[in-house]
Design a protein around this motif. Structure first.
Motif, PDB file in Angstrom:
ATOM      1  N   LYS A   1       0.824  -1.209   0.000  1.00 33.66           N
ATOM      2  CA  LYS A   1       0.000   0.000   0.000  1.00 33.66           C
ATOM      3  C   LYS A   1       0.862   1.266   0.000  1.00 33.66           C
ATOM      4  O   LYS A   1       0.327   2.376  -0.014  1.00 33.66           O
ATOM      5  CB  LYS A   1      -0.916   0.008   1.217  1.00 33.66           C
ATOM      6  N   ILE A   2       2.178   1.079   0.043  1.00 36.50           N
ATOM      7  CA  ILE A   2       3.105   2.203   0.078  1.00 36.50           C
ATOM      8  C   ILE A   2       4.125   2.051  -1.049  1.00 36.50           C
ATOM      9  O   ILE A   2       4.098   1.066  -1.794  1.00 36.50           O
ATOM     10  CB  ILE A   2       3.829   2.282   1.446  1.00 36.50           C
ATOM     11  N   SER A   3       5.013   3.010  -1.146  1.00 32.31           N
ATOM     12  CA  SER A   3       6.032   2.965  -2.201  1.00 32.31           C
ATOM     13  C   SER A   3       6.991   1.797  -1.980  1.00 32.31           C
ATOM     14  O   SER A   3       7.291   1.429  -0.843  1.00 32.31           O
ATOM     15  CB  SER A   3       6.831   4.266  -2.222  1.00 32.31           C
ATOM     16  N   VAL A   4       7.457   1.219  -3.088  1.00 33.01           N
ATOM     17  CA  VAL A   4       8.390   0.088  -3.040  1.00 33.01           C
ATOM     18  C   VAL A   4       9.573   0.405  -3.946  1.00 33.01           C
ATOM     19  O   VAL A   4       9.402   0.802  -5.102  1.00 33.01           O
ATOM     20  CB  VAL A   4       7.717  -1.219  -3.503  1.00 33.01           C
ATOM     21  N   ARG A   5      10.756   0.232  -3.410  1.00 30.93           N
ATOM     22  CA  ARG A   5      11.989   0.458  -4.176  1.00 30.93           C
ATOM     23  C   ARG A   5      12.623  -0.893  -4.483  1.00 30.93           C
ATOM     24  O   ARG A   5      13.123  -1.566  -3.589  1.00 30.93           O
ATOM     25  CB  ARG A   5      12.946   1.356  -3.390  1.00 30.93           C
TER      26      ARG A   5
ATOM     27  N   ALA B   1       2.081  10.063 -11.790  1.00 33.14           N
ATOM     28  CA  ALA B   1       3.332  10.655 -12.265  1.00 33.14           C
ATOM     29  C   ALA B   1       3.717  11.851 -11.409  1.00 33.14           C
ATOM     30  O   ALA B   1       4.894  12.053 -11.093  1.00 33.14           O
ATOM     31  CB  ALA B   1       3.180  11.068 -13.724  1.00 33.14           C
ATOM     32  N   GLN B   2       2.725  12.646 -11.013  1.00 33.86           N
ATOM     33  CA  GLN B   2       3.026  13.795 -10.160  1.00 33.86           C
ATOM     34  C   GLN B   2       3.531  13.348  -8.800  1.00 33.86           C
ATOM     35  O   GLN B   2       4.405  13.985  -8.209  1.00 33.86           O
ATOM     36  CB  GLN B   2       1.777  14.665  -9.986  1.00 33.86           C
ATOM     37  N   ALA B   3       3.001  12.223  -8.288  1.00 35.42           N
ATOM     38  CA  ALA B   3       3.499  11.690  -7.014  1.00 35.42           C
ATOM     39  C   ALA B   3       4.970  11.310  -7.135  1.00 35.42           C
ATOM     40  O   ALA B   3       5.752  11.508  -6.197  1.00 35.42           O
ATOM     41  CB  ALA B   3       2.664  10.482  -6.590  1.00 35.42           C
ATOM     42  N   ALA B   4       5.362  10.756  -8.279  1.00 32.53           N
ATOM     43  CA  ALA B   4       6.772  10.418  -8.497  1.00 32.53           C
ATOM     44  C   ALA B   4       7.630  11.683  -8.522  1.00 32.53           C
ATOM     45  O   ALA B   4       8.728  11.716  -7.953  1.00 32.53           O
ATOM     46  CB  ALA B   4       6.931   9.636  -9.799  1.00 32.53           C
ATOM     47  N   VAL B   5       7.133  12.727  -9.176  1.00 30.38           N
ATOM     48  CA  VAL B   5       7.860  14.003  -9.205  1.00 30.38           C
ATOM     49  C   VAL B   5       7.994  14.564  -7.796  1.00 30.38           C
ATOM     50  O   VAL B   5       9.067  15.023  -7.381  1.00 30.38           O
ATOM     51  CB  VAL B   5       7.133  15.013 -10.125  1.00 30.38           C
ATOM     52  N   ASN B   6       6.893  14.521  -7.029  1.00 35.64           N
ATOM     53  CA  ASN B   6       6.926  15.035  -5.658  1.00 35.64           C
ATOM     54  C   ASN B   6       7.967  14.302  -4.816  1.00 35.64           C
ATOM     55  O   ASN B   6       8.692  14.912  -4.013  1.00 35.64           O
ATOM     56  CB  ASN B   6       5.556  14.881  -4.999  1.00 35.64           C
ATOM     57  N   THR B   7       8.043  12.990  -4.991  1.00 33.51           N
ATOM     58  CA  THR B   7       8.985  12.192  -4.208  1.00 33.51           C
ATOM     59  C   THR B   7      10.422  12.568  -4.534  1.00 33.51           C
ATOM     60  O   THR B   7      11.245  12.775  -3.639  1.00 33.51           O
ATOM     61  CB  THR B   7       8.758  10.690  -4.483  1.00 33.51           C
TER      62      THR B   7
ATOM     63  N   VAL C   1       8.519   5.854 -10.912  1.00 33.84           N
ATOM     64  CA  VAL C   1       7.262   5.771 -11.655  1.00 33.84           C
ATOM     65  C   VAL C   1       6.102   5.754 -10.673  1.00 33.84           C
ATOM     66  O   VAL C   1       6.194   5.181  -9.589  1.00 33.84           O
ATOM     67  CB  VAL C   1       7.215   4.509 -12.539  1.00 33.84           C
ATOM     68  N   GLY C   2       5.008   6.372 -11.047  1.00 39.70           N
ATOM     69  CA  GLY C   2       3.813   6.337 -10.210  1.00 39.70           C
ATOM     70  C   GLY C   2       3.163   4.972 -10.265  1.00 39.70           C
ATOM     71  O   GLY C   2       3.222   4.269 -11.273  1.00 39.70           O
ATOM     72  N   ALA C   3       2.521   4.592  -9.186  1.00 36.53           N
ATOM     73  CA  ALA C   3       1.910   3.269  -9.117  1.00 36.53           C
ATOM     74  C   ALA C   3       0.629   3.177  -9.919  1.00 36.53           C
ATOM     75  O   ALA C   3       0.130   2.103 -10.199  1.00 36.53           O
ATOM     76  CB  ALA C   3       1.614   2.901  -7.659  1.00 36.53           C
ATOM     77  N   ASN C   4       0.063   4.303 -10.294  1.00 35.89           N
ATOM     78  CA  ASN C   4      -1.124   4.288 -11.151  1.00 35.89           C
ATOM     79  C   ASN C   4      -1.110   5.534 -12.000  1.00 35.89           C
ATOM     80  O   ASN C   4      -0.354   6.461 -11.763  1.00 35.89           O
ATOM     81  CB  ASN C   4      -2.403   4.212 -10.316  1.00 35.89           C
TER      82      ASN C   4
ATOM     83  N   VAL D   1       6.131   4.553  -6.840  1.00 33.59           N
ATOM     84  CA  VAL D   1       5.659   5.514  -5.844  1.00 33.59           C
ATOM     85  C   VAL D   1       4.151   5.388  -5.652  1.00 33.59           C
ATOM     86  O   VAL D   1       3.391   5.477  -6.619  1.00 33.59           O
ATOM     87  CB  VAL D   1       6.021   6.951  -6.254  1.00 33.59           C
ATOM     88  N   ARG D   2       3.773   5.199  -4.406  1.00 39.00           N
ATOM     89  CA  ARG D   2       2.355   5.219  -4.028  1.00 39.00           C
ATOM     90  C   ARG D   2       2.162   6.293  -2.968  1.00 39.00           C
ATOM     91  O   ARG D   2       2.987   6.423  -2.073  1.00 39.00           O
ATOM     92  CB  ARG D   2       1.917   3.882  -3.450  1.00 39.00           C
ATOM     93  N   GLN D   3       1.073   7.013  -3.058  1.00 40.67           N
ATOM     94  CA  GLN D   3       0.732   7.947  -1.999  1.00 40.67           C
ATOM     95  C   GLN D   3       0.216   7.147  -0.814  1.00 40.67           C
ATOM     96  O   GLN D   3      -0.722   6.366  -0.946  1.00 40.67           O
ATOM     97  CB  GLN D   3      -0.308   8.943  -2.484  1.00 40.67           C
TER      98      GLN D   3
END
Length: 312
Positions: A148-152, A177-183, A276-279, A308-310
């Motif tokens: 449910k969270i980001s995975v590297r 994609a914006q979540a990936a940019v934010n991260t 990359v964003g998860a969705n 990346v997941r929010q």
């Protein structure tokens, strides 16, 4: 920030620790190393009662299996403590703890991430039974899919290169994609770190007959130009956000399947990681990360991939 590190003692797990240098993580955070013995053990009080319900021979065989399982858990504890020590030496300001448990590794990692309220899971691309690069190990695949969270999905740096870090972000204008940019913008990177937004387009192509009809050919050309202009416009905010964070940011718009475009461009550019964003939302550009694309990028990329997941 809280980081969960899955560690099994394999080369990929060691590479994942090496990759922490390239993750842009803060100087201070909480990290938990978890090692999982892939065995099943009954409750502690079950062994005392086993002799009452089974023949002596059967009871003895079960006790041997329990002892074998406990040894596996002991080995997992040693692995976790080894990783804890190594990480603490590399990042002395981190608060690093270690735990060992038993069961299904993927599910135990996911459960521990939830219990620990982790923000990010770090795991190697595959474990001790890895056969090659172009797939994810079953545990890594399960964690990537179900978390449910980001995975590297970490890989050690393939080649020693003195140039500053290079980061690819899959960009399609979506919330993912914006979540990936934010991260990426929120992390701490070394000076002169470069970021490239990569957008994969699906250009309109005329039919065989349409190519010889001027109105059709002209419409197709204008439609494709419009797609590029649209992507250039919506990427301006992301580029400025990255530049404001002290990063050198550029945009590349490339025709093709995002599964292939991201991987090929990252390798051609010698990128250290792909975010990359998860969705992704539906739109005129191909969706970057709807299941199969994220898995394909994470499995086949030459470098580390962070999905990346929010956080819910």
């Amino acid at each position: 920030m809280k980081l969960l590190i899955a560690y099994d003692g394999s080369k990929c797990a060691e590479a994942a620790i090496d990759d922490l240098h390239q993750a842009g993580l803060p100087e201070e955070l909480e990290a938990l190393v978890i090692s999982v013995a892939e065995v099943w053990l009954p409750p502690d009080d079950a062994e005392q009662n086993i002799g009452e319900s089974l023949e002596p021979y059967a009871a003895e065989q079960i006790r041997k299996q329990w002892q074998k399982g406990r040894r596996a858990v002991g080995e997992a504890e040693m692995l976790a403590k080894h990783a804890q020590t190594r990480i603490s030496q590399i990042f002395p300001r981190w608060k690093v703890e270690a735990e060992a448990t038993y069961g299904s590794p993927a599910w135990e990692i996911l459960q521990k991430a939830e219990d620990f309220s982790a923000d990010l899971i770090l795991i190697g691309s595959h474990g001790r039974t890895a056969l090659g690069r172009f797939f994810l190990g079953s545990i890594s695949q399960k964690v990537l899919t179900e978390a449910k969270i980001s995975v590297r999905i970490a890989r050690g740096k393939v080649e020693v290169d003195p140039v500053p870090p290079r980061i690819v972000i899959g960009f399609d204008g979506s919330k993912g994609a914006q979540a990936a940019v934010n991260t990426v913008a929120s992390r701490t990177w070394s000076e002169n770190t470069e970021v490239r937004l990569i957008a994969a387009t699906d250009p309109v192509t005329p039919s065989a007959i349409g190519r010889f009809v001027p109105p059709v050919a002209n419409w197709v050309e204008e439609a494709n130009k419009g797609e590029r202009r649209w992507m250039e416009e919506i990427s301006q905010g992301a580029l400025k956000q990255l530049e404001d964070a002290g990063l050198k940011a550029t945009l590349s718009i490339i025709a093709g399947n995002p599964k292939n475009v991201l991987i090929e461009e990252a390798e051609r550019w010698h990128a250290d990681s792909i975010f990359v964003g998860a969705n992704a939302s539906g739109g005129r550009f191909q969706k970057f990360l709807l299941g199969s694309v994220s898995a394909a990028v994470a499995a086949r990329a030459h470098c580390t991939v962070e999905v990346v997941r929010q956080k819910e």
